[in-house]
Design a protein around this motif. Structure first.
Motif, short mmCIF file in Angstrom:
data_model
loop_
_atom_site.label_atom_id
_atom_site.label_comp_id
_atom_site.label_asym_id
_atom_site.label_seq_id
_atom_site.Cartn_x
_atom_site.Cartn_y
_atom_site.Cartn_z
N MET A 1 -23.77 -86.94 -13.15
CA MET A 1 -24.60 -87.72 -12.29
C MET A 1 -24.81 -89.65 -13.15
O MET A 1 -24.91 -90.20 -12.17
CB MET A 1 -25.47 -87.45 -12.03
CG MET A 1 -25.69 -86.80 -10.50
SD MET A 1 -25.11 -87.42 -9.30
CE MET A 1 -23.90 -85.90 -8.84
N GLN A 13 -19.60 -90.28 -3.35
CA GLN A 13 -21.25 -89.71 -1.91
C GLN A 13 -20.91 -87.91 -2.09
O GLN A 13 -21.80 -87.99 -1.28
CB GLN A 13 -20.34 -90.67 -0.50
CG GLN A 13 -20.30 -91.55 -0.53
CD GLN A 13 -20.76 -92.39 0.29
OE1 GLN A 13 -21.06 -92.06 1.51
NE2 GLN A 13 -20.65 -94.04 0.93
N VAL A 16 -22.13 -86.65 -5.07
CA VAL A 16 -23.84 -86.69 -5.05
C VAL A 16 -24.93 -85.91 -3.66
O VAL A 16 -25.86 -85.29 -3.99
CB VAL A 16 -23.79 -88.13 -4.88
CG1 VAL A 16 -25.86 -88.75 -4.86
CG2 VAL A 16 -23.13 -88.34 -6.35
N ALA A 19 -24.97 -82.38 -4.71
CA ALA A 19 -25.86 -82.75 -5.76
C ALA A 19 -27.59 -82.96 -5.65
O ALA A 19 -28.97 -82.72 -6.15
CB ALA A 19 -25.72 -83.17 -7.23
N LEU A 20 -28.13 -82.99 -4.62
CA LEU A 20 -29.40 -83.13 -4.01
C LEU A 20 -29.69 -82.03 -3.78
O LEU A 20 -31.46 -81.89 -3.70
CB LEU A 20 -29.16 -83.78 -2.61
CG LEU A 20 -28.49 -85.38 -2.01
CD1 LEU A 20 -28.81 -85.93 -1.28
CD2 LEU A 20 -30.25 -86.12 -3.42
N ASP A 22 -29.29 -79.27 -5.37
CA ASP A 22 -29.01 -78.76 -6.84
C ASP A 22 -30.19 -78.22 -7.20
O ASP A 22 -31.99 -78.55 -7.20
CB ASP A 22 -28.77 -79.78 -8.50
CG ASP A 22 -27.91 -79.40 -9.76
OD1 ASP A 22 -27.23 -78.81 -9.57
OD2 ASP A 22 -28.88 -78.57 -10.51
N VAL A 27 -31.04 -83.32 -11.84
CA VAL A 27 -29.91 -83.67 -11.16
C VAL A 27 -30.11 -84.60 -10.04
O VAL A 27 -29.66 -84.73 -9.24
CB VAL A 27 -29.22 -82.27 -10.89
CG1 VAL A 27 -27.49 -82.75 -10.42
CG2 VAL A 27 -28.55 -81.93 -12.39
N ARG A 28 -31.43 -83.20 -8.90
CA ARG A 28 -31.73 -84.00 -7.73
C ARG A 28 -32.25 -85.68 -7.89
O ARG A 28 -31.82 -86.69 -7.19
CB ARG A 28 -32.77 -83.32 -7.09
CG ARG A 28 -31.78 -81.35 -6.96
CD ARG A 28 -33.30 -81.41 -6.18
NE ARG A 28 -34.21 -81.17 -6.78
CZ ARG A 28 -35.17 -79.95 -7.31
NH1 ARG A 28 -34.02 -78.94 -7.88
NH2 ARG A 28 -36.34 -80.58 -7.51
N ALA A 31 -28.88 -88.14 -8.84
CA ALA A 31 -28.08 -88.24 -7.62
C ALA A 31 -29.51 -88.69 -6.34
O ALA A 31 -29.04 -89.81 -5.97
CB ALA A 31 -27.94 -86.84 -6.59
N VAL A 34 -28.81 -92.69 -8.16
CA VAL A 34 -27.51 -92.58 -7.30
C VAL A 34 -27.08 -93.72 -5.99
O VAL A 34 -26.38 -94.29 -5.91
CB VAL A 34 -25.66 -91.59 -7.63
CG1 VAL A 34 -24.74 -92.17 -7.34
CG2 VAL A 34 -25.59 -91.69 -9.49
N ILE A 35 -27.44 -92.76 -5.12
CA ILE A 35 -27.86 -93.53 -3.71
C ILE A 35 -28.24 -94.12 -3.70
O ILE A 35 -27.74 -95.54 -2.75
CB ILE A 35 -28.33 -91.98 -3.09
CG1 ILE A 35 -27.68 -91.38 -2.91
CG2 ILE A 35 -28.63 -92.89 -1.42
CD1 ILE A 35 -28.44 -89.34 -2.05
#
Length: 66
Positions: A1, A13, A16, A19-20, A22, A27-28, A31, A34-35
């Motif tokens: 991530m 995308q 990612v 990963a929301l 996870d 990790v969440r 993610a 990143v968004i």
């Protein structure tokens, strides 16, 4: 991530978004960052439930992303 923070590859995308959900909060959180960084508004429907996450850092990242 973390690497995706610096890559503007829109093909990521799907990963990612996955990963929301996870089980690991970090990790969440990443993610969500990143968004937010890449302004992937298409994923905001997936982000909204994380505003109620059990982990305060995930909730805060969701709020910033939304």
């Amino acid at each position: 991530m973390r690497g995706l923070l610096w890559s503007a590859d829109d093909s990521a995308q799907g990963g990612v978004a996955e990963a929301l959900g996870d089980e690991h909060w970090r990790v969440r959180e990443m993610a969500l960052k990143v968004i937010a960084r890449h302004h992937w508004g298409d994923l905001l429907d997936d982000v909204a439930p994380l505003a109620q996450d059990d982990v305060p850092r995930v909730r805060a990242a969701a709020a910033r992303t939304l």
